[in-house]
Design a protein around this motif. Structure first.
Motif, PDB file in Angstrom:
ATOM      1  N   GLY A   1      53.643  55.309  24.475  1.00 47.61           N
ATOM      2  CA  GLY A   1      53.041  54.021  24.756  1.00 47.61           C
ATOM      3  C   GLY A   1      51.716  54.165  25.486  1.00 47.61           C
ATOM      4  N   ASP A   2      51.292  53.083  26.143  1.00 47.37           N
ATOM      5  CA  ASP A   2      50.003  53.038  26.836  1.00 47.37           C
ATOM      6  C   ASP A   2      49.817  54.250  27.750  1.00 47.37           C
ATOM      7  OD1 ASP A   2      47.533  51.616  27.802  1.00 47.37           O
ATOM      8  OD2 ASP A   2      48.673  51.735  29.682  1.00 47.37           O
ATOM      9  N   LEU A   3      48.752  55.020  27.519  1.00 47.96           N
ATOM     10  CA  LEU A   3      48.586  56.286  28.224  1.00 47.96           C
ATOM     11  C   LEU A   3      48.144  56.112  29.662  1.00 47.96           C
ATOM     12  CD1 LEU A   3      47.095  58.683  25.512  1.00 47.96           C
ATOM     13  CD2 LEU A   3      49.469  58.338  26.226  1.00 47.96           C
ATOM     14  N   ASP A   4      47.561  54.953  30.021  1.00 46.61           N
ATOM     15  CA  ASP A   4      47.178  54.748  31.417  1.00 46.61           C
ATOM     16  C   ASP A   4      48.403  54.767  32.329  1.00 46.61           C
ATOM     17  OD1 ASP A   4      44.500  54.535  30.796  1.00 46.61           O
ATOM     18  OD2 ASP A   4      44.548  52.344  30.622  1.00 46.61           O
ATOM     19  N   GLU A   5      49.498  54.288  31.820  1.00 45.85           N
ATOM     20  CA  GLU A   5      50.715  54.193  32.626  1.00 45.85           C
ATOM     21  C   GLU A   5      51.751  55.268  32.268  1.00 45.85           C
ATOM     22  OE1 GLU A   5      52.193  50.290  32.053  1.00 45.85           O
ATOM     23  OE2 GLU A   5      50.450  49.290  32.949  1.00 45.85           O
ATOM     24  N   ALA A   6      51.466  56.058  31.245  1.00 45.75           N
ATOM     25  CA  ALA A   6      52.480  56.991  30.737  1.00 45.75           C
ATOM     26  C   ALA A   6      52.938  58.023  31.762  1.00 45.75           C
ATOM     27  CB  ALA A   6      51.978  57.674  29.473  1.00 45.75           C
ATOM     28  N   PRO A   7      52.030  58.678  32.520  1.00 43.10           N
ATOM     29  CA  PRO A   7      52.530  59.653  33.504  1.00 43.10           C
ATOM     30  C   PRO A   7      53.486  59.031  34.520  1.00 43.10           C
ATOM     31  CG  PRO A   7      50.182  59.989  33.122  1.00 43.10           C
ATOM     32  CD  PRO A   7      50.561  58.700  32.443  1.00 43.10           C
ATOM     33  N   GLY A   8      53.176  57.832  34.999  1.00 46.36           N
ATOM     34  CA  GLY A   8      54.065  57.168  35.947  1.00 46.36           C
ATOM     35  C   GLY A   8      55.400  56.808  35.329  1.00 46.36           C
ATOM     36  N   ARG A   9      55.383  56.326  34.075  1.00 46.23           N
ATOM     37  CA  ARG A   9      56.645  55.989  33.406  1.00 46.23           C
ATOM     38  C   ARG A   9      57.481  57.235  33.174  1.00 46.23           C
ATOM     39  NH1 ARG A   9      53.363  52.796  30.121  1.00 46.23           N
ATOM     40  NH2 ARG A   9      53.676  54.266  28.418  1.00 46.23           N
ATOM     41  N   LEU A  10      56.825  58.333  32.804  1.00 45.08           N
ATOM     42  CA  LEU A  10      57.571  59.574  32.565  1.00 45.08           C
ATOM     43  C   LEU A  10      58.169  60.094  33.870  1.00 45.08           C
ATOM     44  CD1 LEU A  10      58.445  61.716  30.527  1.00 45.08           C
ATOM     45  CD2 LEU A  10      56.268  62.896  30.921  1.00 45.08           C
TER      46      LEU A  10
END
Length: 365
Positions: A308-317
């Motif tokens: 999904g949206d890469l701006d938030e991807a590290p935090g979601r992961l």
């Protein structure tokens, strides 16, 4: 530009797939390589019933992360007297399959030291004798059933050897999710996160191709959805089947790309800090993801398809992994910031680290 994808392993997938073993062997005699608990779980008896006289022996003391000190005796005993075995059936997790891959290639003198010396030197090695391998994973994560690689550890010298020959591709993989119903929560988690790492590592990889991407993205979607639910319902056959297939897809992806930076970091974390492999390769995934984003537009596109949206991807992961009870900072494992920076820098120079799209060498090449 054209891309090349290759995987020669026949895969038999689905509940009850274990019953395909006699047909896959086609009358050949076989040695069974498995883990110590397999007999108590009834797995050895099931293989014995399926194969009858075709089963000529059992090695059932395979330990996690096979070490050169443990492999020498069974290797040399097998090649002194193989009892007519033409094939090896590996039943278990990655350690059982890796052990079988070491056993399947015979040195000219039958000495295990000769094999280790060849691995340590990095020189080409042509086995004098080879057995066929049928891999039957009992965990959903290793991917070893559809790759030619085996990890062999030497804790005494604090090194990891990678066995990789054209002869060490399994002939067939039998993926039977019913074999995974007895997995404890810890192994379910570690193997599931290993599969997630395989999938993501094949995306932020200089060797990625459209076929590997297809397998990887699908595997990521399945794992993100199924693994948390499976941890609360370990006896759910449908979730076990989804994770087994996801792990297979992740294996099909990295069978062509190999792994990358997170796995390169994991080797030192396992050797020096004793982290189980699935934890060691997954806790740095958010950090590696953050380093990968923005490196290459084509890789960003595939990462977005997966996460999904890469701006938030590290935090979601990060949140996904930590909700499963796994910490994602080096400090959580007793590694100082300075040591972590050194470890990452060293990992980038390793064979797997150089597969990462963010390596200096690849950026400037």
């Amino acid at each position: 530009m054209p891309h090349d994808y290759f995987n020669p392993v026949r895969s038999v997938v689905g509940a009850g797939a274990l019953s395909s073993l006699p047909g896959l062997l086609g009358g050949r005699k076989a040695l069974l390589v498995t883990f110590p608990e397999a007999r108590a779980l009834g797995l050895v008896a099931r293989v014995e019933a399926l194969l009858g006289d075709a089963l000529v022996g059992v090695i059932e003391d395979v330990r996690p992360n096979p070490d050169v000190a443990e492999l020498a005796a069974p290797y040399e005993a097998f090649w002194r007297d193989d009892r007519g075995a033409e094939a090896i059936v590996a039943l278990g997790g990655g350690s059982a399959i890796d052990t079988a891959k070491a056993l399947m290639v015979g040195t000219p003198d039958g000495s295990f030291d000769t094999l280790v010396a060849a691995l340590a030197s990095g020189q080409p090695f042509t086995p004098a004798r080879v057995k066929a391998l049928i891999a039957v994973p009992t965990t959903a994560g290793t991917g070893s059933e559809v790759t030619p690689w085996a990890t062999i550890w030497d804790r005494g010298r604090q090194v990891k050897h990678s066995l990789h020959l054209k002869e060490t591709w399994p002939e067939a993989a039998v993926i039977d999710p019913d074999l995974m119903l007895t997995l404890p929560a810890s192994v379910t988690l570690q193997s599931g996160l290993d599969a997630l790492s395989h999938a993501l590592e094949s995306i932020w990889n200089v060797n990625a191709n459209p076929v590997s991407d297809t397998f990887a993205v699908s595997a990521v979607h399945d794992i993100l959805d199924a693994l948390p639910r499976l941890m609360h319902h370990l006896d759910d056959r449908d979730l076990r089947a989804r994770m087994a297939l996801a792990a297979l897809k992740a294996g099909m992806a990295f069978s062509n790309t190999r792994t990358a930076l997170a796995h390169s970091i994991s080797y030192e974390m396992t050797l020096r800090y004793g982290l189980p492999h699935g934890i060691a390769c997954s806790f740095p995934l958010p950090m590696v993801l953050a380093r990968a984003i923005g490196r290459r537009a084509d890789r960003d596109t595939v990462l977005a398809q997966a996460l999904g949206d890469l701006d938030e991807a590290p935090g979601r992961l990060t949140a996904f992994i930590e909700r499963l009870g796994v910490r994602t900072r080096f400090a959580d494992y007793g590694v100082s910031e300075e040591e972590a920076e050194r470890m990452v820098a060293h990992a980038l120079t390793g064979a797997r680290g150089r597969n990462f799209i963010g390596t200096v060498e690849k950026e400037t090449a």
